[in-house]
Design a protein around this motif. Sequence first.
Motif, PDB file in Angstrom:
ATOM      1  N   CYS A 290      -4.342  -1.975  23.281  1.00  0.00           N
ATOM      2  CA  CYS A 290      -4.185  -0.578  22.847  1.00  0.00           C
ATOM      3  C   CYS A 290      -5.525   0.023  22.430  1.00  0.00           C
ATOM      4  O   CYS A 290      -5.817   1.175  22.757  1.00  0.00           O
ATOM      5  N   ALA A 291      -6.346  -0.741  21.739  1.00  0.00           N
ATOM      6  CA  ALA A 291      -7.655  -0.243  21.329  1.00  0.00           C
ATOM      7  C   ALA A 291      -8.533   0.035  22.546  1.00  0.00           C
ATOM      8  O   ALA A 291      -9.246   1.045  22.590  1.00  0.00           O
ATOM      9  N   ALA A 292      -8.470  -0.842  23.553  1.00  0.00           N
ATOM     10  CA  ALA A 292      -9.259  -0.635  24.769  1.00  0.00           C
ATOM     11  C   ALA A 292      -8.784   0.604  25.519  1.00  0.00           C
ATOM     12  O   ALA A 292      -9.597   1.389  26.012  1.00  0.00           O
ATOM     13  N   LEU A 293      -7.478   0.797  25.616  1.00  0.00           N
ATOM     14  CA  LEU A 293      -6.940   1.980  26.293  1.00  0.00           C
ATOM     15  C   LEU A 293      -7.316   3.264  25.562  1.00  0.00           C
ATOM     16  O   LEU A 293      -7.663   4.269  26.196  1.00  0.00           O
ATOM     17  N   ILE A 294      -7.276   3.245  24.258  1.00  0.00           N
ATOM     18  CA  ILE A 294      -7.659   4.413  23.471  1.00  0.00           C
ATOM     19  C   ILE A 294      -9.140   4.721  23.685  1.00  0.00           C
ATOM     20  O   ILE A 294      -9.526   5.885  23.834  1.00  0.00           O
ATOM     21  N   ALA A 295      -9.979   3.686  23.754  1.00  0.00           N
ATOM     22  CA  ALA A 295     -11.404   3.891  23.978  1.00  0.00           C
ATOM     23  C   ALA A 295     -11.667   4.485  25.361  1.00  0.00           C
ATOM     24  O   ALA A 295     -12.502   5.380  25.508  1.00  0.00           O
ATOM     25  N   VAL A 296     -10.932   4.022  26.374  1.00  0.00           N
ATOM     26  CA  VAL A 296     -11.107   4.543  27.730  1.00  0.00           C
ATOM     27  C   VAL A 296     -10.683   6.008  27.801  1.00  0.00           C
ATOM     28  O   VAL A 296     -11.391   6.850  28.373  1.00  0.00           O
ATOM     29  N   VAL A 297      -9.557   6.342  27.222  1.00  0.00           N
ATOM     30  CA  VAL A 297      -9.073   7.723  27.226  1.00  0.00           C
ATOM     31  C   VAL A 297     -10.047   8.628  26.466  1.00  0.00           C
ATOM     32  O   VAL A 297     -10.347   9.738  26.909  1.00  0.00           O
ATOM     33  N   ALA A 298     -10.560   8.153  25.340  1.00  0.00           N
ATOM     34  CA  ALA A 298     -11.519   8.951  24.573  1.00  0.00           C
ATOM     35  C   ALA A 298     -12.806   9.188  25.373  1.00  0.00           C
ATOM     36  O   ALA A 298     -13.361  10.290  25.343  1.00  0.00           O
ATOM     37  N   ALA A 299     -13.260   8.182  26.116  1.00  0.00           N
ATOM     38  CA  ALA A 299     -14.457   8.343  26.937  1.00  0.00           C
ATOM     39  C   ALA A 299     -14.226   9.346  28.063  1.00  0.00           C
ATOM     40  O   ALA A 299     -15.104  10.156  28.375  1.00  0.00           O
ATOM     41  N   ILE A 300     -13.047   9.322  28.666  1.00  0.00           N
ATOM     42  CA  ILE A 300     -12.726  10.270  29.735  1.00  0.00           C
ATOM     43  C   ILE A 300     -12.681  11.690  29.192  1.00  0.00           C
ATOM     44  O   ILE A 300     -13.236  12.618  29.783  1.00  0.00           O
ATOM     45  N   VAL A 301     -12.026  11.877  28.066  1.00  0.00           N
ATOM     46  CA  VAL A 301     -11.932  13.210  27.466  1.00  0.00           C
ATOM     47  C   VAL A 301     -13.311  13.712  27.055  1.00  0.00           C
ATOM     48  O   VAL A 301     -13.647  14.881  27.280  1.00  0.00           O
ATOM     49  N   ALA A 302     -14.128  12.845  26.487  1.00  0.00           N
ATOM     50  CA  ALA A 302     -15.486  13.245  26.097  1.00  0.00           C
ATOM     51  C   ALA A 302     -16.298  13.647  27.326  1.00  0.00           C
ATOM     52  O   ALA A 302     -17.055  14.624  27.281  1.00  0.00           O
ATOM     53  N   GLY A 303     -16.136  12.923  28.422  1.00  0.00           N
ATOM     54  CA  GLY A 303     -16.838  13.274  29.650  1.00  0.00           C
ATOM     55  C   GLY A 303     -16.390  14.612  30.208  1.00  0.00           C
ATOM     56  O   GLY A 303     -17.211  15.408  30.689  1.00  0.00           O
ATOM     57  N   LEU A 304     -15.097  14.878  30.155  1.00  0.00           N
ATOM     58  CA  LEU A 304     -14.580  16.163  30.617  1.00  0.00           C
ATOM     59  C   LEU A 304     -15.100  17.316  29.763  1.00  0.00           C
ATOM     60  O   LEU A 304     -15.469  18.371  30.289  1.00  0.00           O
ATOM     61  N   ILE A 305     -15.149  17.121  28.470  1.00  0.00           N
ATOM     62  CA  ILE A 305     -15.652  18.158  27.567  1.00  0.00           C
ATOM     63  C   ILE A 305     -17.139  18.386  27.816  1.00  0.00           C
ATOM     64  O   ILE A 305     -17.605  19.524  27.876  1.00  0.00           O
ATOM     65  N   ARG A 306     -17.908  17.297  27.991  1.00  0.00           N
ATOM     66  CA  ARG A 306     -19.339  17.411  28.259  1.00  0.00           C
ATOM     67  C   ARG A 306     -19.586  18.144  29.576  1.00  0.00           C
ATOM     68  O   ARG A 306     -20.448  19.012  29.659  1.00  0.00           O
ATOM     69  N   ASP A 307     -18.808  17.820  30.614  1.00  0.00           N
ATOM     70  CA  ASP A 307     -18.957  18.499  31.900  1.00  0.00           C
ATOM     71  C   ASP A 307     -18.587  19.975  31.793  1.00  0.00           C
ATOM     72  O   ASP A 307     -19.217  20.827  32.414  1.00  0.00           O
ATOM     73  N   LYS A 308     -17.565  20.293  31.030  1.00  0.00           N
ATOM     74  CA  LYS A 308     -17.143  21.689  30.847  1.00  0.00           C
ATOM     75  C   LYS A 308     -18.243  22.485  30.152  1.00  0.00           C
ATOM     76  O   LYS A 308     -18.524  23.624  30.535  1.00  0.00           O
ATOM     77  N   LYS A 309     -18.897  21.887  29.150  1.00  0.00           N
ATOM     78  CA  LYS A 309     -19.985  22.574  28.452  1.00  0.00           C
ATOM     79  C   LYS A 309     -21.193  22.786  29.355  1.00  0.00           C
ATOM     80  O   LYS A 309     -21.917  23.754  29.206  1.00  0.00           O
ATOM     81  N   ARG A 310     -21.412  21.876  30.288  1.00  0.00           N
ATOM     82  CA  ARG A 310     -22.534  21.996  31.227  1.00  0.00           C
ATOM     83  C   ARG A 310     -22.222  22.914  32.398  1.00  0.00           C
ATOM     84  O   ARG A 310     -23.098  23.198  33.203  1.00  0.00           O
ATOM     85  N   GLY A 311     -20.965  23.333  32.517  1.00  0.00           N
ATOM     86  CA  GLY A 311     -20.583  24.249  33.586  1.00  0.00           C
ATOM     87  C   GLY A 311     -20.234  23.571  34.887  1.00  0.00           C
ATOM     88  O   GLY A 311     -20.159  24.212  35.921  1.00  0.00           O
TER      89      GLY A 311
END
Length: 57
Positions: free
Chosen positions: A15-36
């Motif tokens: 569960c901790a590994a899955l939460i870390a993977v999902v958090a990394a994906i969401v952070a990447g999506l947010i970072r890409d959205k900010k970069r346009g």
Amino acid sequence: MLAWLSGNLAAILICAALIAVVAAIVAGLIRDKKRGKSSCGCGCANCPMSGACHSKK
């Protein structure tokens, strides 16, 4: 409490590994959205929704 932790250690780690993977994906999506960057991976020249996902510069 310690017996419960040792009995469920595998489930807790998975569960901790899955939460870390999902958090990394969401952070990447947010970072890409900010970069346009586009999330669809194609050009926006003929897209009818290009004004909704990218601000005019």
